[in-house]
Design a protein around this motif. Sequence first.
Motif, PDB file in Angstrom:
ATOM      1  N   PHE A  68       0.823  -1.210   0.000  1.00 39.60           N
ATOM      2  CA  PHE A  68       0.000   0.000   0.000  1.00 39.60           C
ATOM      3  C   PHE A  68       0.854   1.257   0.000  1.00 39.60           C
ATOM      4  O   PHE A  68       2.025   1.234   0.335  1.00 39.60           O
ATOM      5  CB  PHE A  68      -0.974   0.022   1.184  1.00 39.60           C
ATOM      6  N   ILE A  69       0.216   2.350  -0.416  1.00 40.36           N
ATOM      7  CA  ILE A  69       0.803   3.697  -0.345  1.00 40.36           C
ATOM      8  C   ILE A  69       0.339   4.273   0.981  1.00 40.36           C
ATOM      9  O   ILE A  69      -0.850   4.231   1.302  1.00 40.36           O
ATOM     10  CB  ILE A  69       0.301   4.592  -1.508  1.00 40.36           C
ATOM     11  N   LYS A  70       1.271   4.840   1.736  1.00 39.42           N
ATOM     12  CA  LYS A  70       0.946   5.314   3.084  1.00 39.42           C
ATOM     13  C   LYS A  70       0.458   6.757   3.153  1.00 39.42           C
ATOM     14  O   LYS A  70      -0.309   7.103   4.034  1.00 39.42           O
ATOM     15  CB  LYS A  70       2.182   5.203   3.982  1.00 39.42           C
ATOM     16  N   LYS A  71       0.946   7.614   2.252  1.00 37.39           N
ATOM     17  CA  LYS A  71       0.684   9.037   2.410  1.00 37.39           C
ATOM     18  C   LYS A  71       0.403   9.691   1.062  1.00 37.39           C
ATOM     19  O   LYS A  71       1.030   9.369   0.067  1.00 37.39           O
ATOM     20  CB  LYS A  71       1.910   9.682   3.064  1.00 37.39           C
ATOM     21  N   ALA A  72      -0.540  10.618   1.060  1.00 43.65           N
ATOM     22  CA  ALA A  72      -0.857  11.378  -0.154  1.00 43.65           C
ATOM     23  C   ALA A  72       0.270  12.361  -0.461  1.00 43.65           C
ATOM     24  O   ALA A  72       1.024  12.766   0.432  1.00 43.65           O
ATOM     25  CB  ALA A  72      -2.165  12.140   0.036  1.00 43.65           C
ATOM     26  N   ILE A  73       0.380  12.746  -1.724  1.00 42.13           N
ATOM     27  CA  ILE A  73       1.322  13.781  -2.135  1.00 42.13           C
ATOM     28  C   ILE A  73       0.570  15.110  -2.199  1.00 42.13           C
ATOM     29  O   ILE A  73      -0.656  15.140  -2.102  1.00 42.13           O
ATOM     30  CB  ILE A  73       1.971  13.455  -3.499  1.00 42.13           C
ATOM     31  N   ALA A  74       1.300  16.207  -2.391  1.00 39.21           N
ATOM     32  CA  ALA A  74       0.691  17.535  -2.537  1.00 39.21           C
ATOM     33  C   ALA A  74       0.971  18.061  -3.942  1.00 39.21           C
ATOM     34  O   ALA A  74       2.118  18.023  -4.403  1.00 39.21           O
ATOM     35  CB  ALA A  74       1.241  18.497  -1.495  1.00 39.21           C
ATOM     36  N   VAL A  75      -0.094  18.564  -4.602  1.00 44.08           N
ATOM     37  CA  VAL A  75      -0.008  18.994  -5.991  1.00 44.08           C
ATOM     38  C   VAL A  75      -0.699  20.342  -6.157  1.00 44.08           C
ATOM     39  O   VAL A  75      -1.747  20.593  -5.555  1.00 44.08           O
ATOM     40  CB  VAL A  75      -0.682  17.936  -6.909  1.00 44.08           C
TER      41      VAL A  75
END
Length: 138
Positions: free
Chosen positions: A39-46
Motif C-alpha cells: 500500500f501507499i501510506k501518504k498522499a502527495i501535494a499537488v
Amino acid sequence: MTIFVLDILLLDISNLLSHENIVERRVASLSARILKDGFIKKAIAVDQSSFVVLDGHHRVEAARAIGLRRIPAIILDYSSEKIVVTPHSISKEDVIRAALEGRKFPPKTTKHMISLEGHLFHISRIEPDVRLDIRALR
C-alpha cells in the motif's frame, strides 16, 4: 491548531509535473517498501492549476517504478499566501517554470511550507495518511 479537511483525489501519474530531480537510491528503497507493504501510506501535494508536485517527488517516482498509474494526492492552491517556498531565493514562479520547461532543480532543493496560525510547518503536515492498496492504483 487549525484542522484542514482536504479531499484526497487519485491522480493519473502521467499528468504530474516534477520541479526537482530525485535520488534513484531513495526511489528504489521506497519502491521496495511499497511493494512489501502492499500500500501507499501518504498522499502527495499537488498544485491545482499546473499539476506540479509540491511534495512527494520520490513517492511519485516509486509509484511509477512499480507500475502504478494513479497516486493519492491533495490539491492545493499554490497561489495562496499560506503556502511558502524556501529557500526564499527560489520563487513559486521559478518552481512552476522549472516543471513546465523540464529544467528541474537538484533533489531536495525546495521545501514547501504552510502557514498555520502564524507558524510555518512543512507541507507534509497536512498530507493525510491514506494506506491505499496498490492494487487499486494500477
